[in-house]
Design a protein around this motif. Structure first.
Motif, mmCIF file in Angstrom:
data_model
loop_
_atom_site.group_PDB
_atom_site.id
_atom_site.type_symbol
_atom_site.label_atom_id
_atom_site.label_comp_id
_atom_site.label_asym_id
_atom_site.label_seq_id
_atom_site.Cartn_x
_atom_site.Cartn_y
_atom_site.Cartn_z
ATOM 1 N N PHE A 61 -13.286 -13.494 -46.533
ATOM 2 C CA PHE A 61 -14.513 -14.042 -45.961
ATOM 3 C C PHE A 61 -14.373 -14.056 -44.440
ATOM 4 C CE2 PHE A 61 -14.417 -15.643 -50.266
ATOM 5 C CZ PHE A 61 -15.728 -15.483 -50.673
ATOM 6 N N TRP A 62 -15.329 -13.424 -43.761
ATOM 7 C CA TRP A 62 -15.220 -13.274 -42.323
ATOM 8 C C TRP A 62 -16.607 -13.262 -41.681
ATOM 9 C CZ3 TRP A 62 -16.393 -8.636 -39.462
ATOM 10 C CH2 TRP A 62 -16.959 -7.616 -40.242
ATOM 11 N N ALA A 63 -16.632 -13.192 -40.353
ATOM 12 C CA ALA A 63 -17.894 -13.135 -39.625
ATOM 13 C C ALA A 63 -17.702 -12.315 -38.354
ATOM 14 C CB ALA A 63 -18.373 -14.543 -39.276
ATOM 15 N N THR A 64 -18.754 -11.662 -37.914
ATOM 16 C CA THR A 64 -18.670 -10.820 -36.717
ATOM 17 C C THR A 64 -18.419 -11.645 -35.459
ATOM 18 O OG1 THR A 64 -21.070 -10.903 -36.453
ATOM 19 C CG2 THR A 64 -20.173 -9.030 -37.676
ATOM 20 N N THR A 94 -23.773 -14.074 -43.437
ATOM 21 C CA THR A 94 -25.186 -13.973 -43.042
ATOM 22 C C THR A 94 -25.468 -13.114 -41.810
ATOM 23 O OG1 THR A 94 -25.123 -16.008 -41.753
ATOM 24 C CG2 THR A 94 -25.730 -16.213 -44.071
ATOM 25 N N GLU A 95 -25.190 -11.860 -41.926
ATOM 26 C CA GLU A 95 -25.443 -10.908 -40.847
ATOM 27 C C GLU A 95 -26.432 -9.870 -41.342
ATOM 28 O OE1 GLU A 95 -25.196 -10.792 -37.376
ATOM 29 O OE2 GLU A 95 -23.132 -11.391 -37.757
ATOM 30 N N SER A 96 -27.217 -9.319 -40.474
ATOM 31 C CA SER A 96 -28.140 -8.262 -40.904
ATOM 32 C C SER A 96 -27.341 -6.982 -41.148
ATOM 33 C CB SER A 96 -29.213 -8.013 -39.847
ATOM 34 O OG SER A 96 -28.691 -7.229 -38.790
ATOM 35 N N PRO A 97 -27.773 -6.169 -42.110
ATOM 36 C CA PRO A 97 -27.052 -4.919 -42.378
ATOM 37 C C PRO A 97 -26.988 -3.999 -41.154
ATOM 38 C CG PRO A 97 -28.549 -5.409 -44.173
ATOM 39 C CD PRO A 97 -28.830 -6.405 -43.085
ATOM 40 N N VAL A 98 -28.047 -3.961 -40.369
ATOM 41 C CA VAL A 98 -28.071 -3.095 -39.183
ATOM 42 C C VAL A 98 -27.022 -3.564 -38.169
ATOM 43 C CG1 VAL A 98 -29.481 -2.347 -37.223
ATOM 44 C CG2 VAL A 98 -30.497 -2.485 -39.502
ATOM 45 N N LYS A 99 -26.997 -4.854 -37.904
ATOM 46 C CA LYS A 99 -26.023 -5.405 -36.961
ATOM 47 C C LYS A 99 -24.608 -5.230 -37.488
ATOM 48 C CE LYS A 99 -25.152 -9.455 -34.122
ATOM 49 N NZ LYS A 99 -25.529 -10.827 -33.810
ATOM 50 N N MET A 100 -24.415 -5.421 -38.800
ATOM 51 C CA MET A 100 -23.087 -5.277 -39.401
ATOM 52 C C MET A 100 -22.596 -3.837 -39.285
ATOM 53 S SD MET A 100 -20.465 -6.536 -40.814
ATOM 54 C CE MET A 100 -21.033 -8.193 -41.069
ATOM 55 N N ILE A 104 -19.251 -2.692 -37.239
ATOM 56 C CA ILE A 104 -18.141 -1.979 -37.893
ATOM 57 C C ILE A 104 -17.834 -0.678 -37.153
ATOM 58 C CG2 ILE A 104 -17.478 -0.742 -40.005
ATOM 59 C CD1 ILE A 104 -18.946 -2.979 -41.548
ATOM 60 N N GLN A 105 -18.885 0.032 -36.744
ATOM 61 C CA GLN A 105 -18.693 1.273 -35.994
ATOM 62 C C GLN A 105 -18.068 1.003 -34.626
ATOM 63 O OE1 GLN A 105 -22.662 2.873 -36.116
ATOM 64 N NE2 GLN A 105 -22.317 3.915 -38.068
ATOM 65 N N LYS A 106 -18.557 -0.024 -33.960
ATOM 66 C CA LYS A 106 -18.043 -0.388 -32.636
ATOM 67 C C LYS A 106 -16.566 -0.750 -32.697
ATOM 68 C CE LYS A 106 -18.414 -4.149 -29.381
ATOM 69 N NZ LYS A 106 -18.986 -5.471 -29.235
ATOM 70 N N MET A 107 -16.184 -1.500 -33.727
ATOM 71 C CA MET A 107 -14.798 -1.937 -33.877
ATOM 72 C C MET A 107 -13.914 -0.862 -34.518
ATOM 73 S SD MET A 107 -14.913 -4.837 -32.453
ATOM 74 C CE MET A 107 -13.356 -5.605 -32.818
ATOM 75 N N LYS A 108 -14.532 0.208 -34.985
ATOM 76 C CA LYS A 108 -13.830 1.317 -35.646
ATOM 77 C C LYS A 108 -13.074 0.854 -36.886
ATOM 78 C CE LYS A 108 -13.614 4.004 -31.481
ATOM 79 N NZ LYS A 108 -12.960 4.237 -30.255
#
Length: 163
Positions: A61-64, A94-100, A104-108
């Protein structure tokens, strides 16, 4: 003096009963597999559809926005690679799929995460802080819920794999 000893004894008995009751309710409580999550592709699915095998499972369980998660997520990904016989299920808060997807791409991250868009999955597993790791045995019974070192997780996972 005797009265105080009896009172203390009764209080300890009540505490033990309460703890055992909470533990049993948590481990054998609601069918959490019916909880819904969404994917970064915006598909809604149940945990049951994700957890259909008899492998041990590690839910992460995590969060951006969680700074500790930013340090722990690469460790969790490495741990999931080390234990291919354990199903790794990351669940973001509770994150939007677009933001998630963008995050994920930004953090590679090579991460197929699910999003708890209502917070119900976090609540079902009594997650109060991120990151939290929940480890389930072959029968989907909770054997660990909390946050410890990866060394602790490795010990638990090795025991589950040996069974």
């Amino acid at each position: 003096m005797n009265f105080l000893v009896r009172k203390s004894y009764k209080m300890n008995i009540f505490k033990i009963i309460a703890i055992v009751g909470i533990f049993c309710a948590f481990v054998n409580g609601n069918d959490f597999t019916k909880q819904r999550v969404i994917t970064v592709e915006k598909d809604t699915i149940t945990l049951n559809s994700i957890m259909q095998n008899s492998q041990p499972k590690m839910l992460y369980f995590w969060a951006t926005w969680c700074h500790v998660c930013a340090k722990e997520t690469p460790k969790m990904l490495k741990l999931s690679d080390e234990f291919p016989k354990v199903q790794f299920i990351p669940v973001a808060y509770t994150e939007s799929p677009v933001k998630m997807k963008s995050f994920i791409q930004k953090m590679k991250y090579k991460l197929n995460t699910y999003i708890d868009f209502t917070g119900d999955v976090f609540n079902e597993f009594a997650v109060k802080a991120t990151p939290t790791v929940v480890i389930l045995d072959h029968n989907n019974h909770v054997v660990f819920n909390g946050y410890k070192s990866t060394r602790t997780y490795k010990k638990l996972l090795n025991k589950l794999i040996e069974k």
